[in-house]
Structures are given as structure tokens and as C-alpha cells.
Design a protein around this motif. Structure first.
Motif, PDB file in Angstrom:
ATOM      1  N   ASP A  59       6.619   9.797  -2.831  1.00 58.79           N
ATOM      2  CA  ASP A  59       5.202   9.346  -2.321  1.00 58.79           C
ATOM      3  C   ASP A  59       4.026   9.719  -3.057  1.00 58.79           C
ATOM      4  O   ASP A  59       4.010  11.010  -3.186  1.00 58.79           O
ATOM      5  CB  ASP A  59       5.102   9.224  -0.963  1.00 58.79           C
ATOM      6  CG  ASP A  59       6.259   8.566   0.049  1.00 58.79           C
ATOM      7  OD1 ASP A  59       6.416   7.615  -0.609  1.00 58.79           O
ATOM      8  OD2 ASP A  59       6.512   9.014   1.102  1.00 58.79           O
TER       9      ASP A  59
ATOM     10  N   ASN B 107      12.804   9.985  -3.996  1.00 52.11           N
ATOM     11  CA  ASN B 107      12.160   9.208  -3.273  1.00 52.11           C
ATOM     12  C   ASN B 107      10.760  10.097  -3.151  1.00 52.11           C
ATOM     13  O   ASN B 107      10.520  10.862  -2.348  1.00 52.11           O
ATOM     14  CB  ASN B 107      12.760   8.842  -1.931  1.00 52.11           C
ATOM     15  CG  ASN B 107      11.633   7.851  -1.052  1.00 52.11           C
ATOM     16  OD1 ASN B 107      10.874   7.451  -1.864  1.00 52.11           O
ATOM     17  ND2 ASN B 107      11.963   7.935   0.015  1.00 52.11           N
TER      18      ASN B 107
ATOM     19  N   SER C 118      -0.218   9.677  -3.492  1.00 51.46           N
ATOM     20  CA  SER C 118      -1.283   9.211  -3.256  1.00 51.46           C
ATOM     21  C   SER C 118      -2.599   9.887  -3.947  1.00 51.46           C
ATOM     22  O   SER C 118      -2.135  11.012  -4.592  1.00 51.46           O
ATOM     23  CB  SER C 118      -1.840   9.774  -1.694  1.00 51.46           C
ATOM     24  OG  SER C 118      -1.530  10.919  -1.530  1.00 51.46           O
TER      25      SER C 118
ATOM     26  N   GLN D  90       6.397   5.212 -11.217  1.00 53.23           N
ATOM     27  CA  GLN D  90       5.500   4.496 -10.590  1.00 53.23           C
ATOM     28  C   GLN D  90       4.193   4.261 -11.386  1.00 53.23           C
ATOM     29  O   GLN D  90       3.895   4.965 -12.178  1.00 53.23           O
ATOM     30  CB  GLN D  90       5.015   5.252  -9.393  1.00 53.23           C
ATOM     31  CG  GLN D  90       6.372   5.495  -8.477  1.00 53.23           C
ATOM     32  CD  GLN D  90       6.040   6.147  -6.990  1.00 53.23           C
ATOM     33  OE1 GLN D  90       4.686   6.314  -6.613  1.00 53.23           O
ATOM     34  NE2 GLN D  90       6.739   7.177  -6.768  1.00 53.23           N
TER      35      GLN D  90
END
Length: 157
Positions: free
Chosen positions: A28, A26, A30, A133
Motif C-alpha cells: 500500500d 501486497n 500513500s 503501481q
């Protein structure tokens, strides 16, 4: 129930499914295009990217859970910047090894033509399917040949 490579029906034990799901990454991501209004044609654009992994109490990332792979497979990630709209080219690529957090700077050249350019930032995982992603971002390139572009004009009498 699942059908294996040999065509036989096999059942995967629940503990193996749970172990796989708990280890599935998982991540994230930015990023920020710095000073996106002031790029001249041909200058280097720096794209800082931060990756953070949710490990839920685990201390570190171990080998990938891949029982059919002949040896231990380590997890690796790729950050890629591409122009998918006009030239279909890769502009920057960097391999990232990620435990909990990683900060990376990608650099690529601004296009020679002025105007608004849309690029795509990809985060791709080597061993896992389904966790890639992609994000779109824009860069505004000003015309470096126009001396009046910044609003400064030379007055003559």
C-alpha cells in the motif's frame, strides 16, 4: 500445465504455486504533495511517500522465489517521479528496501513555467512483474516574476 524454456511441457506442483502466491508483495502506497498551491518556479518540491507491506504473519521478507536465477535475489523497489505529459523526463528516483514499512521523501525542482503541471509517481519492483503501481498528482506553480500574483498591489497617488 506450462511450457518451459526448452519447449517441453512441465507441470508446476501446487505447493510451489502456493508459496509464490503467498510471497507475492501486497504494498500500500500513500503520498501527499505538501503545500501544492504555493510553489514558485525552480523551488524544490518535497513529496513524502509511505509504503506499507501486508506480510500476513511473516516476520520478514526473504529472497525472491526465483528458481531460474543463478543466486539468491533480494527484493528491491524503486520510487520514481516523472513528467510523462510534456518533457518525458525523470525528476526524482530513489531505491527503497522494504520490510514492513518505509517512509521516503522525494525531492525535485518545480518547473520554470508557471501553471498546473501533472506528474506521475511510480512504484516499481525489481524482481516481480505485475506489482508496479502508478499515481498521477498535480502541482500548481505560480509565476515568480509577477509581483501582483499574491494580490498585493502598490498604490500610487
Amino acid at each position: 500445465m506450462m511450457i518451459g524454456r526448452s519447449g517441453c511441457r512441465c507441470q508446476i506442483p501446487n505447493y510451489l504455486i502456493a508459496r509464490f502466491c503467498n510471497r507475492f508483495p501486497n504494498i500500500d502506497m500513500s503520498y501527499e504533495v505538501q503545500d501544492d498551491e504555493n510553489f514558485s518556479a525552480g523551488v524544490n518540491i518535497t513529496l513524502p511517500v509511505t509504503l506499507k507491506r501486508d506480510l500476513e504473519g511473516n516476520i520478514e521478507v526473504g529472497p525472491v522465489n526465483a528458481s531460474m536465477y543463478p543466486k539468491a535475489k533480494e527484493e528491491s523497489w524503486w520510487l520514481v517521479v516523472g513528467d510523462t505529459k510534456s518533457t518525458n523526463q525523470l525528476l526524482a528516483i530513489k531505491r527503497v528496501f522494504l520490510q514492513r514499512k518505509s517512509s521516503v521523501k522525494l525531492e525535485f525542482a518545480a518547473p520554470a513555467q508557471p501553471g498546473k503541471k501533472t506528474y506521475t509517481l511510480y512504484l516499481m519492483c525489481d524482481p516481480y512483474l505485475g506489482c508496479d503501481q502508478e499515481y498521477s498528482f498535480c502541482v500548481h506553480v505560480k509565476d515568480s516574476t509577477d509581483p501582483y500574483k499574491d494580490g498585493m498591489r502598490e498604490y500610487s497617488k
